[in-house]
Design an enzyme around this catalytic site. Structure first.
Site, short mmCIF file in Angstrom:
data_model
loop_
_atom_site.label_atom_id
_atom_site.label_comp_id
_atom_site.label_asym_id
_atom_site.label_seq_id
_atom_site.Cartn_x
_atom_site.Cartn_y
_atom_site.Cartn_z
CB SER A 7 93.75 -92.43 -14.99
OG SER A 7 92.33 -92.25 -14.80
CD GLU A 9 92.47 -84.54 -20.32
OE1 GLU A 9 91.90 -86.14 -20.51
OE2 GLU A 9 91.78 -83.57 -20.33
CB THR A 40 94.86 -83.19 -24.23
OG1 THR A 40 95.38 -81.96 -23.43
CG2 THR A 40 93.74 -83.24 -22.36
CE1 TYR A 41 96.55 -84.54 -31.16
CE2 TYR A 41 95.42 -83.98 -32.19
CZ TYR A 41 96.55 -84.67 -31.98
OH TYR A 41 97.29 -85.50 -33.19
CG HIS A 69 93.47 -87.14 -25.53
ND1 HIS A 69 92.99 -85.73 -25.25
CD2 HIS A 69 93.91 -87.54 -23.77
CE1 HIS A 69 92.38 -86.16 -23.54
NE2 HIS A 69 92.36 -86.78 -22.93
CG ASP A 101 86.92 -78.87 -29.11
OD1 ASP A 101 85.70 -79.39 -28.19
OD2 ASP A 101 87.84 -79.34 -27.81
CG PHE A 210 86.03 -76.70 -19.51
CD1 PHE A 210 85.70 -76.44 -20.36
CD2 PHE A 210 86.96 -77.08 -18.23
CE1 PHE A 210 86.84 -77.89 -21.12
CE2 PHE A 210 87.04 -78.73 -19.15
CZ PHE A 210 86.67 -78.58 -20.20
CG HIS A 259 90.11 -89.66 -16.24
ND1 HIS A 259 91.72 -90.53 -16.63
CD2 HIS A 259 90.80 -88.92 -17.21
CE1 HIS A 259 92.56 -89.42 -17.11
NE2 HIS A 259 91.63 -88.58 -17.87
NE ARG A 265 96.99 -75.12 -10.19
CZ ARG A 265 96.34 -73.51 -9.39
NH1 ARG A 265 95.47 -72.41 -10.25
NH2 ARG A 265 96.22 -72.99 -8.28
#
Length: 288
Positions: A7, A9, A40-41, A69, A101, A210, A259, A265
């Site tokens: 999967s 993201e 994502t959010y 998300h 977050d 990150f 995942h 990219r």
């Protein structure tokens, strides 16, 4: 070696150029027959509407499963559930339910005055509708806000008890990190699926920052290997080799689902997937 299920993201686009990049990513990866794409959010819920729009469009144009998300940040309970109902109406019935977050760069999370206090409350509300397949986050390395690893595992168990169906982990750099975490979760009585999150390293400088931000341990040997590869102009070759080897080790230990965090990219994720035996089945035009 068993061929894994995959999967992917992606994140919602903020510009026209980014929208084309997202679509190119979907076109490249959709033929690999993913279990789902997740959208994502942004930090602090900053891309709520963009996430909703991207999930709707990706689902409508591709026909592929999409997991959107949804976080607790910056919205009341009713507003958050309105977003969830909108997803369901558009055929997006997979949700990745997260606390989110802290908003506006704050050091700690402060719930909205009328909002969900934490991810477990959000999970319970989603589960009560009976409309969603609910995925949640998990942390093989120590979560920045957790007192110890057992606290993280106990919190994950609470998420499953609240109604979650599957967990997706934060990324890590050594297969042993996930395998130790999986064993600890099993010992704690967690019997729901836990899928490892994989980050193919597109840019080592960004990946290192990150990792520091989200508490992911960076082994010295990984850091040294990438620093050397950057000097020798072999970054992508190393990234592909290390990611493929780690995934292969996970598969050898019985992991069936992977995942990938694509960062919109697709090339490196595609190359790793193919090296693991995940070959194209259909084109996006076939399912659109």
């Amino acid at each position: 070696m068993t061929t894994p299920n995959v999967s992917f993201e992606v994140f919602p686009p903020r510009t026209v150029d980014a929208a084309f990049k997202l679509w190119d990513t979907a076109q490249t990866l959709a033929p690999l027959s993913p279990r789902f794409f997740s959208v994502t959010y942004g930090a602090g819920g900053t891309t709520r509407d963009l996430t909703k729009d991207a999930a709707h469009v990706l689902r409508r144009t591709s026909g592929l499963p999409v997991a959107a998300h949804l976080t607790c940040v910056g919205a009341s309970r009713e507003e958050t559930m309105d977003v969830a109902r909108g997803f369901a109406k558009a055929g997006v019935t997979d949700i990745v339910a997260l606390r989110g977050d802290p908003a506006d760069g704050a050091a700690t999370f402060t719930p909205h005055v009328d909002g969900f206090q934490n991810s477990c409350e959000l999970i319970e509300a989603l589960a009560e509708t009976g409309e969603f397949n609910i995925r949640v986050g998990a942390y093989p390395d120590l979560h920045p806000e957790a007192t110890d690893q057992q606290a993280s595992i106990d919190w994950l168990k609470r998420k499953f008890d609240a109604g979650a169906d599957e967990a997706i982990t934060q990324f890590f750099f050594e297969a042993e990190t996930f395998l130790r975490f999986r064993d600890a979760c099993d010992k704690a009585g967690i019997d729901k699926p836990i899928t490892p999150g994989i980050l193919p390293v597109v840019n080592w400088t960004s990946a290192r920052k990150f990792a520091d931000r989200c508490g992911t341990h960076v082994p010295d040997w990984v850091n040294q290997a990438f620093e050397t590869a950057l000097r020798d102009d072999r970054h992508d070759l190393l990234a592909t080799a290390l990611c493929t080897e780690m995934c292969s080790d996970l598969i050898d230990e019985g992991v069936e689902n992977l995942h990938f965090y694509t960062l919109n990219r697709a090339e490196l994720t595609r190359d790793v997937s193919r090296a693991l035996g995940v070959t194209p089945q259909v084109s996006l035009s076939d399912v659109a």
